[in-house]
Design an enzyme around this catalytic site. Structure first.
Site, PDB file in Angstrom:
ATOM      1  N   HIS A  96       0.879  -1.163   0.000  1.00  0.00           N
ATOM      2  CA  HIS A  96       0.000   0.000   0.000  1.00  0.00           C
ATOM      3  C   HIS A  96       0.924   1.222   0.000  1.00  0.00           C
ATOM      4  O   HIS A  96       1.667   1.435   0.968  1.00  0.00           O
ATOM      5  CB  HIS A  96      -0.923  -0.023   1.224  1.00  0.00           C
ATOM      6  CG  HIS A  96      -1.906  -1.162   1.179  1.00  0.00           C
ATOM      7  ND1 HIS A  96      -2.235  -1.928   2.269  1.00  0.00           N
ATOM      8  CD2 HIS A  96      -2.610  -1.669   0.119  1.00  0.00           C
ATOM      9  CE1 HIS A  96      -3.117  -2.853   1.899  1.00  0.00           C
ATOM     10  NE2 HIS A  96      -3.351  -2.717   0.597  1.00  0.00           N
ATOM     11  N   GLU A  99       1.756   3.466   2.993  1.00  0.00           N
ATOM     12  CA  GLU A  99       2.215   2.857   4.253  1.00  0.00           C
ATOM     13  C   GLU A  99       3.726   2.670   4.116  1.00  0.00           C
ATOM     14  O   GLU A  99       4.188   1.803   3.380  1.00  0.00           O
ATOM     15  CB  GLU A  99       1.474   1.537   4.493  1.00  0.00           C
ATOM     16  CG  GLU A  99      -0.032   1.775   4.615  1.00  0.00           C
ATOM     17  CD  GLU A  99      -0.878   0.499   4.641  1.00  0.00           C
ATOM     18  OE1 GLU A  99      -0.313  -0.587   4.871  1.00  0.00           O
ATOM     19  OE2 GLU A  99      -2.087   0.605   4.417  1.00  0.00           O
ATOM     20  N   HIS A 203       3.363  -3.427   6.478  1.00  0.00           N
ATOM     21  CA  HIS A 203       2.302  -2.428   6.280  1.00  0.00           C
ATOM     22  C   HIS A 203       2.336  -1.430   7.445  1.00  0.00           C
ATOM     23  O   HIS A 203       3.143  -1.564   8.365  1.00  0.00           O
ATOM     24  CB  HIS A 203       0.933  -3.109   6.261  1.00  0.00           C
ATOM     25  CG  HIS A 203       0.665  -3.928   5.039  1.00  0.00           C
ATOM     26  ND1 HIS A 203      -0.314  -3.631   4.134  1.00  0.00           N
ATOM     27  CD2 HIS A 203       1.262  -5.060   4.576  1.00  0.00           C
ATOM     28  CE1 HIS A 203      -0.319  -4.524   3.163  1.00  0.00           C
ATOM     29  NE2 HIS A 203       0.630  -5.411   3.406  1.00  0.00           N
ATOM     30  N   GLU A 292       2.303  -4.999  10.720  1.00  0.00           N
ATOM     31  CA  GLU A 292       1.887  -3.596  10.765  1.00  0.00           C
ATOM     32  C   GLU A 292       2.867  -2.895  11.701  1.00  0.00           C
ATOM     33  O   GLU A 292       2.975  -3.225  12.869  1.00  0.00           O
ATOM     34  CB  GLU A 292       0.457  -3.489  11.308  1.00  0.00           C
ATOM     35  CG  GLU A 292      -0.571  -4.299  10.527  1.00  0.00           C
ATOM     36  CD  GLU A 292      -1.102  -3.574   9.292  1.00  0.00           C
ATOM     37  OE1 GLU A 292      -0.797  -2.376   9.115  1.00  0.00           O
ATOM     38  OE2 GLU A 292      -1.825  -4.215   8.495  1.00  0.00           O
TER      39      GLU A 292
HETATM   40 ZN   LIG Z   1      -1.695  -1.999   4.247  1.00  0.00          ZN
END
Ligand SMILES: [Zn+2]
Length: 422
Positions: A96, A99, A203, A292
């Protein structure tokens, strides 16, 4: 045992896990800024020029926005990595485009491995046993249009509007019409060319390690969807989160999040169909987790962000990487020692087979400690089963398979029958 010997053993055990912390940004301040895609390419070239014995760079190809997806392979004796008896790990970031933390983390990690190789025995050890493939951005077009913002979707998608983490095939979603963005296709081809045992996709937007399954049709979003390797994935996820400076602490997590030990099953958090981690596990036998790295997706202060992300994650990424050499490993060959690929490895009690994908017949099958029956099968060959194999956590158990072709045995029987009849 003398006291001195005992002390040396203790030192050796402690020392074996003591990677020396060094922040590459002390020497290369540019690493703590929001560098663009060209900088990734240039810095990879510089590393390759300085360390041609350790570093080999490539591009997966051009995106529609005319950006390269840069890849760097780092290991000892890199020119022979494809035939070496070492598992590959594949760490990617910035799927993404808005990110961003993983970009800086992987670029620094590449510098760290190449530049501390000479001075750090632990780095030499892990480079002797592991091949690292690092891709700091797999969506450079998205990043190029992203704006600094903690939330939102500006720059999330590829230039044709695809969410890459909803764009991979799944055996549960065969009827779905996926776009297969150019970037997704490049990643799919790459996974075939470079079979990896472990994977991470970095991410942002939370602080947690997420593991398969991400999306199972019959299980509601918010409910746990265990994969056949659930216990192993939990250990892998914890290896990352518990070695991270704050991921497992509720106070460091985002908003109302309360992830015990800093980990979550994907479907239990929220369901994602056609994500990359499920695809990598399902189709490529790559044990991948999604990490994340922080609550704010694209923070305004790069120096703060990239300084902290390195010190927070440095230990986790090295410890996680060691799991590529856990469980069982070995080689599949025929009777004459010729390597065999496309051999299916089956482990008792785990409803997930893996394939031998290395061109020299080497395989690695991460497993938790325990006792297993393990078999190897290939079309046209007799299946070979090995019973009661003891696997210890500390180091992989070596199990080689020599497979006998059915045609060879049939021919021998025919020859014997012919001899008897004359
Ligand atoms: Zn993401």
């Amino acid at each position: 045992m003398t006291l001195v010997t005992a002390a040396l053993i203790v030192l050796a055990v402690v020392g074996s896990n003591a990677f020396q912390f060094w922040d590459p940004a002390e020497e290369f301040p540019q690493l703590n800024t929001y560098f663009d895609n060209n900088y990734i390419g240039q810095s990879f070239e510089t590393l390759q020029e300085k360390h041609p014995d350790l570093v080999k760079i490539s591009s997966l190809g051009k995106t529609p926005g005319d950006n390269d997806i840069h890849e760097i392979t780092i290991t000892s004796d890199v020119s022979n990595w494809q035939t070496a008896n070492k598992p590959s790990v594949k760490y990617v970031a910035n799927m993404h485009g808005n990110e961003v933390r993983g970009r800086g983390l992987l670029l620094k990690f590449a510098y760290y491995l190449a530049m501390s190789y000479e001075s750090d025995q632990d780095v030499r050890d892990i480079m002797a046993t592991t091949v690292f493939h690092l891709l700091p951005t797999i969506n450079p077009d998205g990043f190029a249009t992203a704006t600094k913002s903690c939330s939102g979707v500006d720059g999330r998608y590829t230039s044709d509007g695809t969410d890459m983490n909803r764009d991979f095939p799944s055996s549960w979603q065969s009827g779905t019409r996926l776009k297969f963005a150019n970037e997704t296709k490049m990643l799919m081809n790459y996974a075939t060319r470079v079979p990896a045992v472990l994977g991470i996709s970095f991410h942002d937007g939370a602080l947690v390690t997420n593991y398969p399954w991400d999306g199972v049709p019959d299980i509601l979003s918010g409910k746990y969807a265990a994969s056949p390797d659930d216990a192993l994935f939990i250990t892998m996820a914890k290896t990352y989160s518990l070695n991270h400076k704050s991921m497992s602490k509720r106070a460091a997590q985002c908003g109302q999040d309360d992830f015990k030990d800093g980990i979550t099953n994907g479907n239990k958090w929220y369901k994602v169909f056609n994500g990359m981690q499920d695809w990598n596990y399902m189709y490529n036998d790559c044990f991948e987790v999604t990490i994340e790295l922080g609550c704010c997706k694209y923070p305004s202060d790069a120096a703060d962000t990239f300084g902290k992300v390195w010190s927070d994650n440095f230990n986790s990424i090295l410890k996680f990487s060691k799991l590529a050499n856990s469980g069982v490993k070995g080689r599949a060959t025929d009777y004459f020692g010729n390597p065999l690929t496309d051999v299916t490895i089956t482990v008792s009690g785990i409803n997930k087979t893996t394939k031998v994908r290395h061109p020299e017949g080497y395989y690695w099958r991460p497993l938790l400690g325990g006792t297993y029956n393990i078999s190897a099968s290939k079309h046209g060959y007799y299946t070979l089963a090995r019973k009661s194999i003891v696997v210890r956590e500390e180091e992989p158990t070596q199990i080689d398979f020599i497979l006998i072709p059915k045609s060879q045995v049939r021919a021998r029987k025919r020859r014997r029958r012919r001899k008897r009849s004359v």
